[in-house]
Structure formats: C-alpha cells, structure tokens
Design an enzyme around this catalytic site. Sequence first.
Site: not given
Length: 319
Positions: A118, A207, A209
Amino acid sequence: MPAHRSGPSRRRPLVAAATALLATGALLLTHPGAASASDTPADTDPPVGAPAGLDPPADALTDAPADPEPPAGTPADADPPTSTPVRGSAHMGMGVVEHDGVGGLPRSDRVAQTEGVDVSSHQGNVDWAALWNSGVKWSYNKATEGNYYKNPYFTQQYNGAYSVGMIRGAYHFGTPNDSSGANQANYFVDGGGGWSRDGRTLPGVLDIEWNPYGAQCYGKTQAQMVAWIRDFLTTYKSRTGRDAVIYTATSWWKTCTGDYAGFGDTNPLWIARYDTTVGELPAGWEFQTIWQYTSTGPIVGDHDRFNGAPDRVVALANG
C-alpha cells in the site's frame, strides 16, 4: 589666577562626541537586525509547474480546516499528540508502531498468501517494475483523505501498478470529525475510488484508525463512530455496487467502536499488526482478507499479505 586653556583643548570633547554618533549610525546601517518588521520580505509564490487539478503534496497542505474540539466527556479518547503532522499526510498504519508496537516478521505460512503493498504520497513515484519483479502482485493506493485532500501521486501509482500487471485498488483515509461518512464516501468515489468489473480493480478501502491530528477517536462516542462508518459504507456501496474493505487495528476498533461486530458479514477485513501473527481480530470477523504486517519492507515500506492465492485476489476484484 587660574590658568587660561587654549581653544583647541576645549574642542576635543565635541570632536569625540561627533565621532561616536557617526559610528553608531554606521552600525545601524550595516547590522542585520536593524531593519524594521516592515522590511521583512513577503512569502514567495509556490513553484510553477504543479499539476493542474490536484491538491498540493502532503507537506505543502497547510490550509485545511482545523479539527473541532471533541465534545466533553467523550469516552476513551486520548489527548492529541504534541507534534501534529500536516493535514493530508495520513496514511495506512501511521499509528500502529506508536500504539501497538512492533514485533517480529511473520513466518512463511503453509497457507497460500499473495504479497501486496500500500502506498501514498510518502512514496512519491513508485518503481512498480521493481516491485513486480520482487513478487508483489497487487497494490492499494491512497486516493483521498477527509473531504479536503487528494493524493497528487495517485495517477502514477494507480496506473503504474496496473501497467506492470498488478491488480490494484484505492483507499480513503477517513476523518470522521470533518464531515459525514456519506460526504467522504462521495469524495472518495469522485477522487479515484470507484470500481469496475474488469478483473484488475479491487473494491475501495475505508482506512479507519487512530487520528494523527488529534484525539484518537475523532471526538466521537463509540455509537457515533459506528454510525459514521455505516454511513460511509452504505454510500460507497450505493455508488459502486461493492462493499468496501475496512482497514483497521484491533486495539483501535475496540476503543473507538466498542468492538462492534456488525460489519463482519459484509465487509472484508484488512488488519494492521506488525508482528509474527495477525493476533486477535476485531469482533465480527473470523479471518482477515488482508494483513499489513510491516512498514519497513523493501522498496516502499508498507507490505501486506492477501489471505489466499492470486486467483482469490482476482475473485475479490470481480466481486
């Protein structure tokens, strides 16, 4: 009778004083600190030649909206870091080392796994041929963040991976304190996070987090965080026809969603853990689809394992 002094001796003090004044004036003219604040040069314009239609690189993005103050009494939210990174610079796993630490590298597993990477603006223009020759067969590339940032390297990264034969997809770094989940899902799809059934395009990734710019749960209660994630996922599916992949870390998921188990049946899991095993997974998932296992791998740093042989990567791409 007192002695009479001649004219020249009387003029000596006047000459000395004049000399001192002249010296002071010279120092004021030559010393760098003598200039007033109004003489300070203005900021220069940015360099010519930035690609049209794209936001500036992460290290140049300074005019994004500031994080709002989290509501009082928000549970389990940590204080913001003492040194806040520039908005737009977030990327997958940037909080893993600080919050979860680093263990050893995973062993070679008897179960078939497929190597991937990534990338974001931190990697700049990527040497995709070198990655392909090293055994990397798929990639995810950061497209957007919040509702204010687009990766200026996205085209080179997304198309470059495709051109060497990789299966590739795009990810969005969610910032729930900036706008609704629906707003950011639309921003993501419009900014490169779409999907097509060509066997080479993976579904988009949320994503979600640790907040690198402030309180780790973005000022949300656990129920508010779950609602925001659901809003994003629902909107993404309505726009693309695909269920987005969720990238997260178990410890963050527990803290900020209360270990919510409701997405495991629909959304593939991409787990972040830099250790010899994936460890405990968030509630609702019996296995991970992807595992980000290191941020210090060859060429680009972030390396991942797809939980299956290359034909399973194609299967995820096709839906």
